[in-house]
Design a protein around this motif. Sequence first.
Motif, PDB file in Angstrom:
ATOM      1  N   GLU A 139       0.877  -1.106  -0.243  1.00  0.00           N
ATOM      2  CA  GLU A 139      -0.007  -0.074  -0.029  1.00  0.00           C
ATOM      3  C   GLU A 139       0.664   0.965   0.024  1.00  0.00           C
ATOM      4  N   ALA A 140       1.923   1.256   0.665  1.00  0.00           N
ATOM      5  CA  ALA A 140       2.943   2.430   0.872  1.00  0.00           C
ATOM      6  C   ALA A 140       3.656   2.847  -0.505  1.00  0.00           C
ATOM      7  N   GLU A 141       3.917   1.694  -1.268  1.00  0.00           N
ATOM      8  CA  GLU A 141       4.492   1.875  -2.372  1.00  0.00           C
ATOM      9  C   GLU A 141       3.610   2.372  -3.516  1.00  0.00           C
ATOM     10  N   LEU A 142       2.256   1.863  -3.372  1.00  0.00           N
ATOM     11  CA  LEU A 142       1.111   2.332  -4.486  1.00  0.00           C
ATOM     12  C   LEU A 142       1.138   3.636  -4.135  1.00  0.00           C
ATOM     13  N   ALA A 143       0.851   4.122  -2.954  1.00  0.00           N
ATOM     14  CA  ALA A 143       0.734   5.491  -2.634  1.00  0.00           C
ATOM     15  C   ALA A 143       1.639   6.499  -3.200  1.00  0.00           C
ATOM     16  N   ARG A 144       2.938   6.069  -2.952  1.00  0.00           N
ATOM     17  CA  ARG A 144       4.025   6.864  -3.408  1.00  0.00           C
ATOM     18  C   ARG A 144       3.962   6.745  -4.970  1.00  0.00           C
ATOM     19  N   CYS A 145       3.674   5.744  -5.678  1.00  0.00           N
ATOM     20  CA  CYS A 145       3.739   5.777  -7.157  1.00  0.00           C
ATOM     21  C   CYS A 145       2.397   7.060  -7.536  1.00  0.00           C
ATOM     22  N   LEU A 146       1.310   6.809  -7.012  1.00  0.00           N
ATOM     23  CA  LEU A 146       0.409   7.591  -7.233  1.00  0.00           C
ATOM     24  C   LEU A 146       0.567   9.299  -7.165  1.00  0.00           C
ATOM     25  N   PHE A 147       1.315   9.436  -6.022  1.00  0.00           N
ATOM     26  CA  PHE A 147       1.582  10.736  -5.737  1.00  0.00           C
ATOM     27  C   PHE A 147       2.730  11.208  -6.606  1.00  0.00           C
ATOM     28  N   TYR A 148       3.745  10.341  -6.514  1.00  0.00           N
ATOM     29  CA  TYR A 148       5.034  11.027  -7.377  1.00  0.00           C
ATOM     30  C   TYR A 148       4.790  11.042  -8.828  1.00  0.00           C
ATOM     31  N   ASN A 154      -4.506  12.852  -2.823  1.00  0.00           N
ATOM     32  CA  ASN A 154      -5.260  11.843  -2.090  1.00  0.00           C
ATOM     33  C   ASN A 154      -4.727  10.255  -2.730  1.00  0.00           C
ATOM     34  N   ALA A 155      -3.330  10.336  -2.786  1.00  0.00           N
ATOM     35  CA  ALA A 155      -2.780   8.920  -3.217  1.00  0.00           C
ATOM     36  C   ALA A 155      -2.832   7.980  -1.975  1.00  0.00           C
ATOM     37  N   ASN A 156      -2.805   8.273  -0.843  1.00  0.00           N
ATOM     38  CA  ASN A 156      -2.809   7.570   0.280  1.00  0.00           C
ATOM     39  C   ASN A 156      -4.344   6.688   0.335  1.00  0.00           C
ATOM     40  N   GLN A 157      -5.249   7.627   0.170  1.00  0.00           N
ATOM     41  CA  GLN A 157      -6.677   7.098   0.199  1.00  0.00           C
ATOM     42  C   GLN A 157      -7.113   6.082  -1.096  1.00  0.00           C
ATOM     43  N   MET A 158      -6.147   6.650  -2.251  1.00  0.00           N
ATOM     44  CA  MET A 158      -6.425   5.638  -3.521  1.00  0.00           C
ATOM     45  C   MET A 158      -5.791   4.421  -3.164  1.00  0.00           C
ATOM     46  N   ALA A 159      -4.495   4.575  -2.516  1.00  0.00           N
ATOM     47  CA  ALA A 159      -3.816   3.143  -2.214  1.00  0.00           C
ATOM     48  C   ALA A 159      -4.528   2.280  -1.488  1.00  0.00           C
ATOM     49  N   ALA A 160      -5.008   2.933  -0.469  1.00  0.00           N
ATOM     50  CA  ALA A 160      -5.921   2.094   0.471  1.00  0.00           C
ATOM     51  C   ALA A 160      -7.073   1.342  -0.053  1.00  0.00           C
ATOM     52  N   ALA A 161      -7.830   2.049  -1.037  1.00  0.00           N
ATOM     53  CA  ALA A 161      -8.850   1.638  -1.641  1.00  0.00           C
ATOM     54  C   ALA A 161      -8.604   0.412  -2.725  1.00  0.00           C
ATOM     55  N   ILE A 162      -7.283   0.376  -3.258  1.00  0.00           N
ATOM     56  CA  ILE A 162      -6.982  -0.661  -4.061  1.00  0.00           C
ATOM     57  C   ILE A 162      -6.670  -1.665  -3.502  1.00  0.00           C
ATOM     58  N   ALA A 163      -5.634  -1.381  -2.253  1.00  0.00           N
ATOM     59  CA  ALA A 163      -5.353  -2.666  -1.323  1.00  0.00           C
ATOM     60  C   ALA A 163      -6.354  -3.379  -0.741  1.00  0.00           C
ATOM     61  N   PHE A 184     -13.329   8.483  -6.045  1.00  0.00           N
ATOM     62  CA  PHE A 184     -12.337   9.692  -6.209  1.00  0.00           C
ATOM     63  C   PHE A 184     -12.386  10.365  -7.736  1.00  0.00           C
ATOM     64  N   LEU A 185     -13.540   9.896  -8.360  1.00  0.00           N
ATOM     65  CA  LEU A 185     -13.521  10.391  -9.874  1.00  0.00           C
ATOM     66  C   LEU A 185     -14.928  11.307  -9.943  1.00  0.00           C
ATOM     67  N   PRO A 186     -14.763  12.336  -9.408  1.00  0.00           N
ATOM     68  CA  PRO A 186     -16.069  13.396  -9.774  1.00  0.00           C
ATOM     69  C   PRO A 186     -16.130  13.634 -11.251  1.00  0.00           C
ATOM     70  N   ALA A 187     -17.642  13.756 -11.595  1.00  0.00           N
ATOM     71  CA  ALA A 187     -18.042  13.655 -13.093  1.00  0.00           C
ATOM     72  C   ALA A 187     -16.976  14.800 -13.824  1.00  0.00           C
ATOM     73  N   ALA A 188     -17.080  15.922 -13.203  1.00  0.00           N
ATOM     74  CA  ALA A 188     -16.511  17.088 -13.881  1.00  0.00           C
ATOM     75  C   ALA A 188     -14.934  17.055 -14.092  1.00  0.00           C
ATOM     76  N   LYS A 189     -14.143  16.159 -13.416  1.00  0.00           N
ATOM     77  CA  LYS A 189     -12.830  15.724 -13.448  1.00  0.00           C
ATOM     78  C   LYS A 189     -12.395  14.259 -13.659  1.00  0.00           C
ATOM     79  N   GLN A 190     -13.392  13.720 -13.942  1.00  0.00           N
ATOM     80  CA  GLN A 190     -13.168  12.170 -14.064  1.00  0.00           C
ATOM     81  C   GLN A 190     -12.152  12.050 -14.968  1.00  0.00           C
TER      82      GLN A 190
END
Length: 200
Positions: A139-148, A154-163, A184-190
């Motif tokens: 999860e931590a490595e996923l969060a790092r990838c999503l953020f970096y 909100n990379a930490n929350q996304m990584a938690a949802a994936i895990a 995490f995907l509001p229609a206007a910014k999906q």
Amino acid sequence: MEYHSAVMLKETVDGLDIKPDGVYVDVTFGGGGHSREILSRLGPDGLLFAFDQDPDAQANIIEDERFTLIAQNFRYMARYLKFYGVMEVDGVLGDFGVSSHQFDQADRGFSTRFDAGLDMRMDQTSKLSAYEVINHYDEAELARCLFYYGELRNANQMAAAIATARVNGGIKTSFQLKEVLASFLPAAKQHKILAQIFQA
């Protein structure tokens, strides 16, 4: 394979200020649009080396004795140029990112419009695919990838949802990943957010 036409092609190559006898490198060959334009400005003694790790790019090889396509990631540029006896160049061009050609090939898994296996490999011979990252990174490595790599706050929350989601049999397709991250995907910014997730 049909690739997209390079945007601002002439203006981009103008920036290289091509010398007829110069040595140039196109580190993102793709469909070859930039390379063809560079070659049109080179004289008989000029040289152009191009890099592309995507096997689809091989279909676009330019038959010209001044041109060499190297089927590798451009991070190895210095090594391969040295192999060809080139110690310095007059210019380097890079058109970075995923091309529309790759988005339009549904089976590559880059598209947010088509469902496909989680592949997303630029280099199809690479063992590391998006499937491996999504289903096996902690999860931590996923969060790092999503953020970096995706610049997602909100990379930490996304990584938690994936895990959490992958515990029940794994995430195999791009649409499954999209479904897991739907909150995490509001229609206007999906599309923008999905593009950042896929970029990561």
